[in-house]
Design a protein around this motif. Structure first.
Motif, PDB file in Angstrom:
ATOM      1  N   LEU A 140     -20.456  -8.080  29.994  1.00  0.00           N
ATOM      2  CA  LEU A 140     -20.558  -9.543  29.957  1.00  0.00           C
ATOM      3  C   LEU A 140     -20.420 -10.137  31.359  1.00  0.00           C
ATOM      4  O   LEU A 140     -21.179 -11.041  31.741  1.00  0.00           O
ATOM      5  N   LEU A 141     -19.468  -9.608  32.145  1.00  0.00           N
ATOM      6  CA  LEU A 141     -19.292 -10.094  33.518  1.00  0.00           C
ATOM      7  C   LEU A 141     -20.544  -9.853  34.354  1.00  0.00           C
ATOM      8  O   LEU A 141     -20.979 -10.725  35.112  1.00  0.00           O
ATOM      9  N   ASP A 142     -21.124  -8.662  34.219  1.00  0.00           N
ATOM     10  CA  ASP A 142     -22.339  -8.344  34.970  1.00  0.00           C
ATOM     11  C   ASP A 142     -23.480  -9.296  34.612  1.00  0.00           C
ATOM     12  O   ASP A 142     -24.169  -9.835  35.486  1.00  0.00           O
ATOM     13  N   VAL A 143     -23.672  -9.499  33.317  1.00  0.00           N
ATOM     14  CA  VAL A 143     -24.794 -10.330  32.858  1.00  0.00           C
ATOM     15  C   VAL A 143     -24.596 -11.792  33.261  1.00  0.00           C
ATOM     16  O   VAL A 143     -25.515 -12.428  33.800  1.00  0.00           O
ATOM     17  N   TRP A 144     -23.407 -12.323  33.021  1.00  0.00           N
ATOM     18  CA  TRP A 144     -23.186 -13.740  33.314  1.00  0.00           C
ATOM     19  C   TRP A 144     -23.246 -14.034  34.810  1.00  0.00           C
ATOM     20  O   TRP A 144     -23.897 -14.993  35.234  1.00  0.00           O
ATOM     21  N   THR A 145     -22.580 -13.206  35.621  1.00  0.00           N
ATOM     22  CA  THR A 145     -22.632 -13.450  37.070  1.00  0.00           C
ATOM     23  C   THR A 145     -24.039 -13.239  37.605  1.00  0.00           C
ATOM     24  O   THR A 145     -24.463 -13.934  38.539  1.00  0.00           O
TER      25      THR A 145
END
Length: 600
Positions: A140-145
């Motif tokens: 989720l962190l990878d996708v959102w950032t």
């Protein structure tokens, strides 16, 4: 505070960041119980929401002293690292520390610069996790950032940028359901990823409306579950203990030495090593927390340590034997299998040894302490559990039980009763039923009393009736400790050096018991271990008709304990409830070679 909405946000400062975190926290806290209920990965221990809320609460409970972007983020990140709880909490703290490090101390940052800092923080977070799994908060962190970075090249307004990224964040969360078998089987999204999206939703609400929530006065309690727990087999829990350490690194020392990293990798799974500016937080699932802390000995000062028994938590949530929780501390000698069977919750006392601090029975055991006791120039000391830890345990119990009965070591011997009573008052104010009973006992006598209360709870006896029965049990409990030598009592300060010398010269072997208030008293003595045993056996024979249950415990003296158990069985005609080694903290006071008999 209310507002008509933020029309444009061309730059961000510390105030905007802190207000955003307040709003994000409020939304996350509202989802806490639901997040705990859908927590099935990496283990189904039902605490992801609680851990993330606790982590963020520590980060934002006090406003930062700095109003700059970098100063605010730095203080929030430091606090988050200190208060990080659980797998998702530590990942979140690592992300915030990475973001603080990536944001320079400048008056303003463009959307592209800030998005670059977010992306760098996400990459650093992935690197901190030993074996990152796709479909989790890491994804989720990878996708959102990544989406923030993509949009930042076309959007110069932070409000439009953030709100524009939310759709992709929600999509990425929905996608986690199909990325891990554990999530597919339970038909849920990842709890950690869901918690982070809730946090982002709260920030989006503040940015869109301009409404800033009040600073929270205390962590919220969750008295009831949502009823949508997703049961996963406890056999999925390969490593039982969720173990964490916060360490202040040596001055000038490297962030985390490679040889220690390699050593920890072999101890379990879910390893996360999160480095802040001056401290390192370590998270790992292991079957031997004491081995972990032995390995870390000498690497910085341990400022905090926490060990959660995930199998115990799982069974208490999904296979409860009672709606009444029975709690004690680690001075109560109760075998692990009986504590598991009756789901007794044990809060560890603390042991201080030189510059190091350990959790009794958990991060230090008799196996890892007693062999070094005579060789060490420093004699360990003990203290009651941290109030914050007791509060955390009571908070968790209040989420899963109707009431709590706590039975700590005698008030006359320790501050533990006071610590538990103080914590209990706060929960009583909120309407939760919790009673802290002065056991007036210790060691095996305390263990037998606690076990009696836990059995009553498992049989469905009402709360108040258990308290009445427990009081009678305590009144009828006895313990007699045959001490092998005064040496350890002298080193621990329990006996003066002069008395110890006299005892050594006369080869006196004391027998210690407890008075009605729970204070240690000299009950008898002899000139040999056999003579002390004979005195105890004589007392047992006198009390034979009234003895219902009994146990034998020892400090590194298994042969002597087995002999005493055999003789007691011959006198009483019954077998002991158990024979076991006493906790390290009791061994410090009784000394190596001590054997005790307790009965109800």
């Amino acid at each position: 505070m209310t507002g008509s909405g933020i029309k444009e946000l061309r730059s961000i400062n510390g105030t905007v960041v802190y207000n955003s975190f307040l709003s994000g926290y409020e939304k996350l806290a509202a989802e806490r119980v639901h997040l705990d209920a859908i927590n099935v990965f990496p283990v189904p221990d039902g605490d992801t929401g609680s851990n993330m809320v606790s982590t963020l609460y520590t980060a934002i409970r006090e406003p930062p002293s700095s109003h700059s972007l970098s100063g605010t983020l730095g203080q929030i990140a430091d606090r988050a690292l200190s208060g990080a709880r659980g797998n998702s909490g530590i990942i979140l703290a690592q992300f915030l520390n990475g973001l603080a490090e990536a944001c320079p101390d400048e008056a303003a940052m463009s959307t592209i610069e800030f998005a670059e800092a977010l992306k760098k923080a996400a990459a650093g977070t992935r690197n901190a996790v030993e074996n990152p799994r796709e479909g989790t908060l890491i994804t989720l962190l990878d996708v959102w950032t990544g989406e923030m970075y993509r949009l930042s090249h076309a959007i110069g307004d932070f409000k439009d940028l953030f709100l524009g990224s939310m759709e992709r964040a929600r999509e990425a969360l929905a996608e986690t359901r199909d990325m891990l078998e554990e999530l597919r089987s339970a038909r849920v999204v990842d709890a950690g990823a869901s918690g982070f999206v809730s946090f982002l939703e709260g920030i989006a609400l503040m940015i869109a409306s301009g409404v800033v929530p009040s600073r929270p006065e205390a962590e919220p309690m969750a008295f009831e579950s949502t009823g949508d727990e997703h049961v996963v087999s406890p056999e999925n829990i390969a490593h039982r203990y969720c173990t964490e350490a916060l360490i202040r690194r040596p001055a000038g020392g490297e962030a985390f030495p490679e040889h220690l990293h390699e050593a920890l990798k072999e101890m379990g799974d879910s390893l996360i090593i999160s480095n802040g500016r001056e401290r390192t937080r370590i998270h790992i699932h292991t079957n031997d927390p004491s081995a972990l802390f032995l390995t870390l000995r000498g690497y910085g000062k341990k400022e905090e340590q926490k060990v959660d028994d995930m199998k115990h938590q799982y069974n208490c949530v999904h296979r409860p034997v009672s709606r009444i929780a029975v709690v004690t501390d680690s001075i109560a000698d109760i075998p692990g299998d009986l504590a598991d069977q009756y789901q007794i919750h044990v809060i560890p006392q603390k042991i201080r040894w030189g510059e190091d601090e350990y959790l009794d029975r958990v991060t230090i055991t008799s196996r890892t302490m007693l062999p070094y006791l005579d060789a060490s120039p420093d004699y360990p000391g003990s203290s009651a559990p941290d109030p914050a830890r007791v509060n955390q345990v009571f908070s968790w119990l209040s989420s899963h039980y109707d009431s709590v009965i706590a039975v700590p070591v005698a008030k006359a011997q320790s501050a533990t009763w006071q610590v538990m009573s103080s914590a209990a008052r706060e929960f009583k104010k909120r309407g939760f039923t919790i009673d802290v009973v002065d056991s007036r006992l210790n060691s095996a006598a305390q263990g037998l009393a606690v076990l009696s209360a836990a059995r009553d709870a498992a049989e469905g006896i009402p709360h108040d009736e258990i308290l009445k029965r427990l009081e009678k049990t305590i009144e009828n409990a006895k313990i007699y400790v045959s001490v092998a030598t005064f040496k350890y009592m002298v080193r621990g300060g329990r006996v003066s050096a002069l008395k110890g010398l006299i005892a050594a010269l006369t080869r006196l072997k004391p027998v210690v018991s407890l008075d009605a208030a729970g204070k240690g008293v000299a009950w008898g003595a002899s000139f040999s271990a056999d003579g002390s045993a004979a005195k105890i056996l004589k007392e047992a024979k006198t009390s034979k008709s009234g003895i219902r249950r009994w146990a034998v415990v020892h400090a590194a003296a298994p042969e002597r304990a087995a002999d005493m158990a055999e003789k007691m069985s011959s006198v009483l005609g019954t077998e002991p409830e158990y024979v076991m080694e006493i906790s390290p903290i009791v061994a410090l006071h009784a000394g190596i070679g001590a054997v005790a008999v307790a009965w109800i």
